[in-house]
Design an enzyme around this catalytic site. Structure first.
Site, PDB file in Angstrom:
ATOM      1  N   LYS A  73     -56.208 -22.016   7.607  1.00  0.00           N
ATOM      2  CA  LYS A  73     -54.881 -22.411   6.778  1.00  0.00           C
ATOM      3  C   LYS A  73     -54.820 -21.282   5.317  1.00  0.00           C
ATOM      4  O   LYS A  73     -55.776 -21.187   5.031  1.00  0.00           O
ATOM      5  CB  LYS A  73     -54.874 -23.519   6.059  1.00  0.00           C
ATOM      6  CG  LYS A  73     -54.719 -25.041   7.211  1.00  0.00           C
ATOM      7  CD  LYS A  73     -53.463 -25.241   7.512  1.00  0.00           C
ATOM      8  CE  LYS A  73     -53.125 -26.345   8.788  1.00  0.00           C
ATOM      9  NZ  LYS A  73     -51.778 -26.437   8.951  1.00  0.00           N
ATOM     10  N   ASP A 125     -52.324 -19.962   9.525  1.00  0.00           N
ATOM     11  CA  ASP A 125     -51.023 -20.888   9.068  1.00  0.00           C
ATOM     12  C   ASP A 125     -51.003 -21.251   7.868  1.00  0.00           C
ATOM     13  O   ASP A 125     -51.776 -21.671   6.963  1.00  0.00           O
ATOM     14  CB  ASP A 125     -51.512 -22.351   9.801  1.00  0.00           C
ATOM     15  CG  ASP A 125     -49.977 -23.229  10.151  1.00  0.00           C
ATOM     16  OD1 ASP A 125     -49.051 -22.941   9.463  1.00  0.00           O
ATOM     17  OD2 ASP A 125     -50.089 -24.307  10.472  1.00  0.00           O
ATOM     18  N   GLU A 160     -48.471 -17.923  11.407  1.00  0.00           N
ATOM     19  CA  GLU A 160     -47.729 -18.972  11.585  1.00  0.00           C
ATOM     20  C   GLU A 160     -46.926 -19.504  10.406  1.00  0.00           C
ATOM     21  O   GLU A 160     -47.476 -19.765   9.251  1.00  0.00           O
ATOM     22  CB  GLU A 160     -48.529 -20.274  12.253  1.00  0.00           C
ATOM     23  CG  GLU A 160     -47.709 -21.508  12.849  1.00  0.00           C
ATOM     24  CD  GLU A 160     -48.933 -22.334  13.398  1.00  0.00           C
ATOM     25  OE1 GLU A 160     -49.676 -21.989  14.081  1.00  0.00           O
ATOM     26  OE2 GLU A 160     -48.633 -23.397  13.054  1.00  0.00           O
ATOM     27  N   ASP A 191     -43.166 -22.703  13.486  1.00  0.00           N
ATOM     28  CA  ASP A 191     -43.912 -23.928  13.657  1.00  0.00           C
ATOM     29  C   ASP A 191     -42.567 -24.978  13.100  1.00  0.00           C
ATOM     30  O   ASP A 191     -41.930 -25.511  14.152  1.00  0.00           O
ATOM     31  CB  ASP A 191     -44.937 -24.201  13.104  1.00  0.00           C
ATOM     32  CG  ASP A 191     -45.543 -25.366  13.315  1.00  0.00           C
ATOM     33  OD1 ASP A 191     -44.980 -26.408  14.140  1.00  0.00           O
ATOM     34  OD2 ASP A 191     -46.703 -25.976  12.962  1.00  0.00           O
ATOM     35  N   LYS A 219     -44.260 -28.602  19.742  1.00  0.00           N
ATOM     36  CA  LYS A 219     -44.900 -29.750  19.596  1.00  0.00           C
ATOM     37  C   LYS A 219     -44.476 -30.564  20.860  1.00  0.00           C
ATOM     38  O   LYS A 219     -43.458 -31.310  20.681  1.00  0.00           O
ATOM     39  CB  LYS A 219     -44.691 -30.388  18.193  1.00  0.00           C
ATOM     40  CG  LYS A 219     -45.162 -29.568  17.076  1.00  0.00           C
ATOM     41  CD  LYS A 219     -44.642 -29.659  15.698  1.00  0.00           C
ATOM     42  CE  LYS A 219     -43.101 -29.059  15.688  1.00  0.00           C
ATOM     43  NZ  LYS A 219     -43.248 -27.433  16.092  1.00  0.00           N
TER      44      LYS A 219
HETATM   45 MG    MG Z   1     -48.366 -24.893  11.758  1.00  0.00          MG
END
Ligand code: MG
Length: 376
Positions: A139, A168, A199, A224, A248
């Site tokens: 992250k 991300d 992302e 995302d 997802k």
């Molecule tokens: Mg994500």
């Protein structure tokens, strides 16, 4: 257990529904199928209450509905009922015999492992590597940018060159910071140390900027938060997105419709968890396997080919296929739904060297699970 921190505050409980569809007895031949409806309203789906109201309304319909009737009712639901569409769509298509079977649990190398934030990642990856993981997520946009960039370079250099590292930002960077980040990533790539993708560097509202950035730099971008489900997938594709989509699956809508769109447009997809139970997980894994398999076998535009889907296996995915975003099991307290024989939890911290197991159809296990839930 520690709650998951999100941009919407701590997330302590994951609520959802397991639905059972049962065909009426014809010659004593009764079939059942299961699906999971686990909405995330702050991600743009219906609320749990809306899903319950929808199912309650369904139960007041004439006692016996055909599968085609039921499909039509689900299809007519408001467009944001994407978790309901997934759960009922999964169960309906199982009863129709056209839900992709998924028979092997993916190996660690097919699952992306989440590294801890900051420099702790440097100590964390070797153990995950030893467990078989080859793709890692880190992250960013969590701390001082200059510090993160130097940690990123150190991390990428410490990982074996063949490791995949994805970043991300959860929409948390400014456009200037994204440009800086992408310049750093591109420089690493030119040294043979590429970043798999970045992302969602900007929030969904900045789609046009995301699109332009995706066309400017060598390092790929993934959407995302911009894509809750099929409707947003279609919209972003229509507006020109040709980068990666994080899907997802368990809140994306009717699984066969999602698969059909991904296949027809040959989307570059990463299937990702939304903390579903083994029931939803099985459905999403089956979708991922079907898509990986179709990429390899080159399905034409006629859509899903059931005879080939019958042979779907994640471990036959081609070299270009991307690791699944499913390394989240360590966030979940065991709830009895992980006892599925096809779905031993992939706890990153405790994962053993994996050997794909069990080819039994999940029906019996889900049957047992249903009884367990029904009996409280
Ligand atoms: Mg994500």
């Amino acid at each position: 257990m520690r709650p998951l921190q999100t941009a919407h505050g701590p997330w302590r409980d994951r609520q959802g529904l397991i639905v059972q569809l049962q065909t009426s007895a014809v010659d004593d031949d009764q079939a059942r199928a299961y699906g999971e409806i686990a909405p995330i309203p702050w991600f743009g789906t219906e609320t749990l209450e809306e899903a319950i109201a929808f199912l309650t309304q369904l139960q007041s319909e004439p006692a016996i509905l055909t599968l085609a009737d039921l499909s039509a009712i689900v299809e007519a639901a408001p467009s944001h009922y994407s978790a309901t569409r997934f759960g009922l769509g999964m169960a309906i298509s199982q009863l129709q015999g056209n839900f992709p079977p998924e028979t092997t649990e993916p190996a660690p190398q097919q699952i992306c492992a989440l590294l801890p934030a900051g420099s702790a990642a440097l100590e964390a990856w070797p153990k995950l590597w030893d467990q078989g993981h080859r793709t890692f997520k880190w992250k960013i946009a969590m701390a001082d940018l200059a510090q993160e960039f130097s940690e990123l370079e150190a991390l990428r250099r410490s990982l074996p060159p063949q490791a995949q590292l994805r970043l991300d930002a959860n929409g948390g960077l400014s456009i200037e910071a994204v440009k800086q980040c992408l310049r750093r990533c591109d420089a690493l790539a030119s040294q043979g140390l590429p970043i798999e993708f970045l992302e969602q560097p900007l929030p969904p509202a900045q789609f046009d900027d995301l699109l332009k950035l995706s066309q400017t730099y060598r390092t790929p971008l993934a959407l995302d938060e911009s894509v809750t489900g099929l409707a947003q997938l279609v919209d972003c594709h229509r507006r020109g997105w040709r980068g990666i989509f994080v899907v997802k699956g368990a809140i994306a809508g009717n699984p066969l419709a999602v698969l059909d769109f991904c296949q027809r447009h040959r989307l570059d997809v990463v299937f990702s968890s939304v903390f579903e139970t083994a029931v939803g997980r099985w459905g999403v894994m089956a979708m991922a396997a079907a898509l990986a398999d179709s990429g390899q076998s080159g399905l034409d535009q006629s859509g899903l080919d059931q005879s080939r889907l019958g042979q779907s296996r994640l471990d036959r995915a081609g070299p270009g296929s991307r690791a699944l975003g499913f390394g989240v099991q360590h966030w979940l307290r065991p709830d009895g739904l992980d006892s599925h024989p096809n779905h031993q939890a992939h706890d990153q911290a405790h994962d053993q060297a994996n050997n794909p197991t069990s080819n039994s159809h999940p029906q019996q296990a889900e049957e047992a699970l249903w009884q367990q839930l029904w009996n409280g």
